[in-house]
Design an enzyme around this catalytic site. Structure first.
Site, PDB file in Angstrom:
ATOM      1  N   ARG A 284      43.331  -7.935  63.153  1.00  0.00           N
ATOM      2  CA  ARG A 284      42.554  -8.326  64.354  1.00  0.00           C
ATOM      3  C   ARG A 284      43.454  -9.006  65.389  1.00  0.00           C
ATOM      4  O   ARG A 284      43.098 -10.023  65.990  1.00  0.00           O
ATOM      5  CB  ARG A 284      41.398  -9.270  63.982  1.00  0.00           C
ATOM      6  CG  ARG A 284      40.396  -8.700  63.011  1.00  0.00           C
ATOM      7  CD  ARG A 284      39.619  -7.521  63.589  1.00  0.00           C
ATOM      8  NE  ARG A 284      38.693  -7.027  62.594  1.00  0.00           N
ATOM      9  CZ  ARG A 284      39.013  -6.148  61.641  1.00  0.00           C
ATOM     10  NH1 ARG A 284      40.246  -5.635  61.599  1.00  0.00           N
ATOM     11  NH2 ARG A 284      38.119  -5.750  60.774  1.00  0.00           N
TER      12      ARG A 284
ATOM     13  N   SER B  84      31.544  -9.940  63.476  1.00  0.00           N
ATOM     14  CA  SER B  84      32.180 -11.016  62.697  1.00  0.00           C
ATOM     15  C   SER B  84      32.661 -12.114  63.630  1.00  0.00           C
ATOM     16  O   SER B  84      33.467 -11.847  64.529  1.00  0.00           O
ATOM     17  CB  SER B  84      33.392 -10.486  61.932  1.00  0.00           C
ATOM     18  OG  SER B  84      32.993  -9.426  61.122  1.00  0.00           O
TER      19      SER B  84
ATOM     20  N   GLU C  46      37.422 -15.030  65.313  1.00  0.00           N
ATOM     21  CA  GLU C  46      37.821 -13.678  65.736  1.00  0.00           C
ATOM     22  C   GLU C  46      37.377 -13.417  67.187  1.00  0.00           C
ATOM     23  O   GLU C  46      38.077 -12.773  67.964  1.00  0.00           O
ATOM     24  CB  GLU C  46      37.181 -12.650  64.792  1.00  0.00           C
ATOM     25  CG  GLU C  46      37.474 -11.217  65.199  1.00  0.00           C
ATOM     26  CD  GLU C  46      36.895 -10.176  64.243  1.00  0.00           C
ATOM     27  OE1 GLU C  46      36.983 -10.365  63.011  1.00  0.00           O
ATOM     28  OE2 GLU C  46      36.374  -9.179  64.750  1.00  0.00           O
TER      29      GLU C  46
HETATM   30  C1  LIG Z   1      27.405  -5.740  65.963  1.00  0.00           C
HETATM   31  C2  LIG Z   1      28.897  -5.794  66.145  1.00  0.00           C
HETATM   32  C3  LIG Z   1      29.729  -5.261  65.176  1.00  0.00           C
HETATM   33  C4  LIG Z   1      31.115  -5.313  65.316  1.00  0.00           C
HETATM   34  N1  LIG Z   1      31.883  -4.766  64.347  1.00  0.00           N
HETATM   35  C5  LIG Z   1      33.232  -4.790  64.468  1.00  0.00           C
HETATM   36  C6  LIG Z   1      34.063  -4.200  63.452  1.00  0.00           C
HETATM   37  O1  LIG Z   1      33.572  -3.650  62.466  1.00  0.00           O
HETATM   38  N2  LIG Z   1      35.402  -4.281  63.615  1.00  0.00           N
HETATM   39  C7  LIG Z   1      35.974  -4.853  64.707  1.00  0.00           C
HETATM   40  O2  LIG Z   1      37.231  -4.886  64.770  1.00  0.00           O
HETATM   41  N3  LIG Z   1      35.227  -5.397  65.691  1.00  0.00           N
HETATM   42  C8  LIG Z   1      33.875  -5.373  65.600  1.00  0.00           C
HETATM   43  N4  LIG Z   1      33.089  -5.938  66.580  1.00  0.00           N
HETATM   44  C9  LIG Z   1      33.734  -6.593  67.733  1.00  0.00           C
HETATM   45  C10 LIG Z   1      33.854  -5.684  68.996  1.00  0.00           C
HETATM   46  O3  LIG Z   1      32.944  -4.631  68.942  1.00  0.00           O
HETATM   47  C11 LIG Z   1      35.269  -5.118  69.144  1.00  0.00           C
HETATM   48  O4  LIG Z   1      36.214  -6.148  69.191  1.00  0.00           O
HETATM   49  C12 LIG Z   1      35.408  -4.268  70.417  1.00  0.00           C
HETATM   50  O5  LIG Z   1      36.649  -3.622  70.454  1.00  0.00           O
HETATM   51  C13 LIG Z   1      35.238  -5.069  71.710  1.00  0.00           C
HETATM   52  O6  LIG Z   1      35.148  -4.134  72.756  1.00  0.00           O
HETATM   53  P1  LIG Z   1      34.558  -4.525  74.160  1.00  0.00           P
HETATM   54  O7  LIG Z   1      34.786  -3.368  75.088  1.00  0.00           O
HETATM   55  O8  LIG Z   1      33.152  -4.962  74.026  1.00  0.00           O
HETATM   56  O9  LIG Z   1      35.496  -5.717  74.567  1.00  0.00           O
HETATM   57  P2  LIG Z   1      35.107  -7.089  75.336  1.00  0.00           P
HETATM   58  O10 LIG Z   1      34.259  -7.911  74.436  1.00  0.00           O
HETATM   59  O11 LIG Z   1      34.557  -6.729  76.672  1.00  0.00           O
HETATM   60  O12 LIG Z   1      36.530  -7.726  75.481  1.00  0.00           O
HETATM   61  C14 LIG Z   1      37.205  -8.259  74.370  1.00  0.00           C
HETATM   62  C15 LIG Z   1      38.585  -8.767  74.816  1.00  0.00           C
HETATM   63  O13 LIG Z   1      39.395  -7.673  75.221  1.00  0.00           O
HETATM   64  C16 LIG Z   1      39.784  -7.795  76.584  1.00  0.00           C
HETATM   65  N5  LIG Z   1      39.703  -6.440  77.161  1.00  0.00           N
HETATM   66  C17 LIG Z   1      38.651  -5.592  77.121  1.00  0.00           C
HETATM   67  N6  LIG Z   1      38.980  -4.421  77.713  1.00  0.00           N
HETATM   68  C18 LIG Z   1      40.261  -4.549  78.136  1.00  0.00           C
HETATM   69  C19 LIG Z   1      41.164  -3.686  78.834  1.00  0.00           C
HETATM   70  N7  LIG Z   1      40.821  -2.445  79.217  1.00  0.00           N
HETATM   71  N8  LIG Z   1      42.405  -4.146  79.105  1.00  0.00           N
HETATM   72  C20 LIG Z   1      42.796  -5.398  78.736  1.00  0.00           C
HETATM   73  N9  LIG Z   1      41.978  -6.262  78.079  1.00  0.00           N
HETATM   74  C21 LIG Z   1      40.732  -5.831  77.791  1.00  0.00           C
HETATM   75  C22 LIG Z   1      38.780  -8.754  77.221  1.00  0.00           C
HETATM   76  O14 LIG Z   1      39.339  -9.418  78.345  1.00  0.00           O
HETATM   77  C23 LIG Z   1      38.516  -9.685  76.048  1.00  0.00           C
HETATM   78  O15 LIG Z   1      39.545 -10.642  75.936  1.00  0.00           O
HETATM   79  C24 LIG Z   1      31.691  -5.903  66.478  1.00  0.00           C
HETATM   80  C25 LIG Z   1      30.836  -6.430  67.465  1.00  0.00           C
HETATM   81  C26 LIG Z   1      29.460  -6.380  67.308  1.00  0.00           C
HETATM   82  C27 LIG Z   1      28.567  -6.921  68.389  1.00  0.00           C
END
Ligand SMILES: Cc1cc2nc3c(=O)[nH]c(=O)nc-3n(C[C@H](O)[C@H](O)[C@H](O)COP(=O)(O)OP(=O)(O)OC[C@H]3O[C@@H](n4cnc5c(N)ncnc54)[C@H](O)[C@@H]3O)c2cc1C
Length: 336
Positions: free
Chosen positions: A162, A236, A332
């Protein structure tokens, strides 16, 4: 491009927190980032994907850029592999299902993770024994300061559990604009993960297809994790801690059911959910927030919570895990 002031972010973060961004803009082309940066370089800038890994403690006093850069293309193919480049604003699950429908192996274990393609390398997303680093080819990132786009190889991303360079030295410095994945045309299905293997056994499936694995992963996830559309959460909340073998042996002598998985020569990974559950937190509710009853690793907003209530709950959990097991849990979720 429209810049909105005091933009309501409640629908843009999966915790469903009622907060605002001072300025908000949506971009679908790299040039638009350039344009925004030249006018807002003195304000804090943050990139937003699906908001599924962020906990806002207060209103964001800067420019929030929602990344909507789309497009999926094949950039290389031979008999065995295919390289697929996806725009950072593609929805991760849509991209995964596109690869599954083509029977390309590699991302099926990562089905149904919320968020965007662009965020997938930020924390090297992982589930069911697979992490994106296993099939990562390269990403393109826009350097906010120089205005140049550079390619990052697997080694340059410095992926960890992560973790990546974009959560450390390069935090906030690059906008990921696309990610290329190396997928397998003759998939070798990875079913090392116990929960997956036992579900396949139950169904009597010996040689599963990419589609079958994806469907099973989706079913398991739906049964275990809260749907953010119904209960606010960010998956998580904590990382699974890695402790020394001697620390683990000490804990084992006190709790003979403590699970642990060898990760290095002298390191053992312990499920944070088990530790939290043992401290009696599973299913506990404190006002608007609580610990999900089916998975103690997930903190939830039952509605109307303030980000600080979730932070407070997480700190209380950390303290009790420290007291009981002498382990300090690491968050995380990105707290902003
Ligand atoms: C129900 C649920 C289940 C989940 N299960 C998992 C799992 O099994 N495994 C796992 O690893 N994660 C999991 N996650 C966490 C999450 O889904 C992941 O971390 C996902 O990749 C976040 O994507 P996002 O587009 O929503 O990012 P955001 O939440 O919008 O951003 C997260 C971070 O990344 C940065 N960011 C986003 N896009 C960019 C970009 N294009 N360039 C530079 N920085 C950027 C943001 O500034 C922020 O710091 C889960 C979340 C939920 C709600």
């Amino acid at each position: 491009m429209r810049i909105i002031e005091d933009f309501q972010l409640k629908g843009q973060n999966t915790f469903g927190l009622d907060i605002k961004a001072k300025y908000y803009a949506e971009i679908s082309k790299i040039d638009e980032i350039k344009e925004l940066y030249s006018s807002y370089s003195s304000s804090p800038i943050m990139i937003l994907g699906g908001g599924s890994n962020i906990l806002f403690s207060k209103d964001y006093d800067g420019l929030m850029i929602k990344n909507l850069i789309k497009g999926i293309k094949k950039v290389y193919e031979n008999e065995d592999i295919v390289l697929i480049e996806a725009g950072a604003g593609e929805v991760w699950e849509d991209f995964v299902q596109y690869t599954v429908d083509n029977n390309w192996g590699g991302l099926e274990n990562l089905s149904l993770i919320p968020g965007t393609v662009g965020a997938s390398p930020i924390q090297n997303i992982g589930a069911y024994g697979t992490e994106i680093k296993d099939v990562f080819e390269e990403l393109k990132g826009y350097n906010l300061e120089t205005g140049e786009v550079s390619a990052f190889s697997l080694a340059q991303c410095r992926f960890g559990y992560r973790d990546s360079v974009f959560k450390r030295e390069l935090k906030g410095k690059f906008v990921v604009t696309s990610v290329t994945y190396r997928l397998c045309k003759n998939p070798q299905i990875d079913i090392k993960y116990e929960a997956l293997r036992s579900e396949l056994e139950k169904l009597g499936i010996e040689s599963p297809t990419v589609k079958q694995v994806s469907e099973i992963v989706c079913n398991i996830r739906r049964s275990k994790l809260p749907d953010p559309k119904i209960v606010g959460n960010a998956g998580s909340f904590f990382k699974n801690p890695e402790i020394s073998d001697s620390h683990y042996q000490k804990l084992l002598s006190l709790h003979n059911d403590i699970p642990g998985y060898k990760t290095g020569n002298n390191t053992i990974k312990v499920p944070a959910g088990w530790l939290i559950q043992k401290c009696g937190w599973r299913g506990k509710r404190l006002g608007n927030v609580g610990v999900y009853d089916k998975q103690a690793l997930v903190l939830v907003n039952y509605g109307g919570a303030d980000g600080n209530e979730i932070i407070k709950l997480s700190e209380n959990i950390k303290e009790s895990v420290k007291k009981e097991f002498d382990i300090w849990l690491e968050t995380e979720v990105n707290i902003v």
